[in-house]
Design a protein around this motif. Sequence first.
Motif, mmCIF file in Angstrom:
data_model
loop_
_atom_site.group_PDB
_atom_site.id
_atom_site.type_symbol
_atom_site.label_atom_id
_atom_site.label_comp_id
_atom_site.label_asym_id
_atom_site.label_seq_id
_atom_site.Cartn_x
_atom_site.Cartn_y
_atom_site.Cartn_z
ATOM 1 N N GLY A 1 0.833 -1.198 0.000
ATOM 2 C CA GLY A 1 0.000 0.000 0.000
ATOM 3 C C GLY A 1 0.864 1.244 0.000
ATOM 4 N N ASP A 2 0.527 2.171 0.872
ATOM 5 C CA ASP A 2 1.325 3.399 0.981
ATOM 6 C C ASP A 2 2.228 3.377 2.203
ATOM 7 O OD1 ASP A 2 -0.531 3.652 2.987
ATOM 8 O OD2 ASP A 2 -1.256 5.625 2.369
ATOM 9 N N ARG A 3 2.460 2.186 2.746
ATOM 10 C CA ARG A 3 3.275 2.060 3.958
ATOM 11 C C ARG A 3 4.727 2.449 3.684
ATOM 12 N NH1 ARG A 3 0.419 1.805 8.369
ATOM 13 N NH2 ARG A 3 1.838 0.429 9.410
ATOM 14 N N ARG A 4 5.322 3.071 4.664
ATOM 15 C CA ARG A 4 6.745 3.418 4.617
ATOM 16 C C ARG A 4 7.393 2.818 5.857
ATOM 17 N NH1 ARG A 4 4.783 4.694 0.547
ATOM 18 N NH2 ARG A 4 4.969 6.607 -0.633
ATOM 19 N N SER A 5 8.556 2.248 5.680
ATOM 20 C CA SER A 5 9.290 1.689 6.804
ATOM 21 C C SER A 5 10.773 1.737 6.482
ATOM 22 C CB SER A 5 8.863 0.242 7.070
ATOM 23 O OG SER A 5 9.586 -0.286 8.168
ATOM 24 N N ASP A 6 11.558 2.086 7.454
ATOM 25 C CA ASP A 6 13.011 2.123 7.287
ATOM 26 C C ASP A 6 13.673 1.565 8.535
ATOM 27 O OD1 ASP A 6 15.588 4.594 6.680
ATOM 28 O OD2 ASP A 6 15.395 2.549 5.959
ATOM 29 N N THR A 7 13.309 0.322 8.869
ATOM 30 C CA THR A 7 13.921 -0.344 10.019
ATOM 31 C C THR A 7 14.906 -1.384 9.495
ATOM 32 O OG1 THR A 7 12.261 -2.101 10.153
ATOM 33 C CG2 THR A 7 11.792 -0.035 11.351
ATOM 34 N N ASP A 8 15.695 -1.958 10.391
ATOM 35 C CA ASP A 8 16.634 -2.995 9.971
ATOM 36 C C ASP A 8 15.911 -4.202 9.383
ATOM 37 O OD1 ASP A 8 18.808 -1.500 10.726
ATOM 38 O OD2 ASP A 8 19.041 -2.477 12.670
ATOM 39 N N SER A 9 14.721 -4.506 9.882
ATOM 40 C CA SER A 9 14.018 -5.698 9.421
ATOM 41 C C SER A 9 13.072 -5.442 8.251
ATOM 42 C CB SER A 9 13.238 -6.323 10.576
ATOM 43 O OG SER A 9 12.280 -5.409 11.064
ATOM 44 N N LEU A 10 12.608 -4.207 8.079
ATOM 45 C CA LEU A 10 11.621 -3.936 7.039
ATOM 46 C C LEU A 10 11.841 -2.572 6.403
ATOM 47 C CD1 LEU A 10 9.018 -4.785 5.543
ATOM 48 C CD2 LEU A 10 7.727 -3.740 7.423
ATOM 49 N N ARG A 11 12.112 -2.583 5.105
ATOM 50 C CA ARG A 11 12.259 -1.341 4.345
ATOM 51 C C ARG A 11 11.179 -1.320 3.260
ATOM 52 N NH1 ARG A 11 16.653 0.487 6.602
ATOM 53 N NH2 ARG A 11 18.520 -0.708 6.886
ATOM 54 N N LEU A 12 10.310 -0.323 3.346
ATOM 55 C CA LEU A 12 9.235 -0.165 2.377
ATOM 56 C C LEU A 12 9.152 1.275 1.926
ATOM 57 C CD1 LEU A 12 6.352 -2.245 3.988
ATOM 58 C CD2 LEU A 12 7.610 -2.799 1.900
ATOM 59 N N PRO A 13 8.941 1.506 0.633
ATOM 60 C CA PRO A 13 9.032 0.492 -0.416
ATOM 61 C C PRO A 13 10.449 -0.091 -0.484
ATOM 62 C CG PRO A 13 8.660 2.694 -1.342
ATOM 63 C CD PRO A 13 8.674 2.827 0.129
ATOM 64 N N HIS A 14 10.562 -1.236 -1.143
ATOM 65 C CA HIS A 14 11.863 -1.919 -1.239
ATOM 66 C C HIS A 14 12.902 -0.943 -1.787
ATOM 67 C CE1 HIS A 14 14.977 -4.686 -2.566
ATOM 68 N NE2 HIS A 14 14.392 -5.630 -1.858
ATOM 69 N N PRO A 15 14.068 -0.839 -1.143
ATOM 70 C CA PRO A 15 15.033 0.214 -1.498
ATOM 71 C C PRO A 15 15.745 0.067 -2.846
ATOM 72 C CG PRO A 15 15.940 -1.204 0.211
ATOM 73 C CD PRO A 15 14.511 -1.630 0.013
ATOM 74 N N ARG A 16 15.770 -1.126 -3.443
ATOM 75 C CA ARG A 16 16.495 -1.289 -4.707
ATOM 76 C C ARG A 16 15.627 -1.807 -5.854
ATOM 77 N NH1 ARG A 16 18.879 -2.981 -0.562
ATOM 78 N NH2 ARG A 16 18.460 -5.177 -0.909
#
Length: 189
Positions: A125-140
């Motif tokens: 969806g529109d989720r954003r996350s920048d933790t060690d376990s979950l990066r959203l959207p996928h960084p690469r």
Amino acid sequence: MTETPNPHIVDADTLTGEMRPIRRVVIALGSNLGERMASLQGAVDALADTPDVWVTGVSPVYETEPVDAPEGSGAYLNAVVLADTTLAANRLLDRALAIEDAYGRERTDEVNSPRTLDVDLIVVGDRRSDTDSLRLPHPRAHERAFVLKPWYDLEPDAVFPEHGPIADLLGKTGLEGLTHREDLALEIG
């Protein structure tokens, strides 16, 4: 809404009994060890069997040379799954990791080591996350044709959050090293 590791901030959609939004998810699958096609089909089946996840599309299968992998790594089979879910992103990640484990995924410290199965959350969806376990959207993923092309096949007008239309991104990455395997097809349970 932003994912956060702060234990004092409660994500309302994870509370029991609350209405949870339906989110469109893009999940990339890859395998370059063992019975590659069986692993991909098993991942599709496991995702389709997950409560609160509704698989809506599965891309064609592509074969690609490994990117930034150790020498001697075999070619990957790759595909993209589209689904709708009411699961929180971290619960969906837990499910993805469990599916990898069920197919014998061995985690090593070696970057991009060969694997029986890779299940990557690209967009939730529109989720954003920048933790060690979950990066959203996928960084690469916005730089990887093996994600963009299968996704484009399913949703040619899709937009990669923060990076733009996937058609434009695919134009930048090109299709070199990507082979459509017309002899292989994944099915939704």
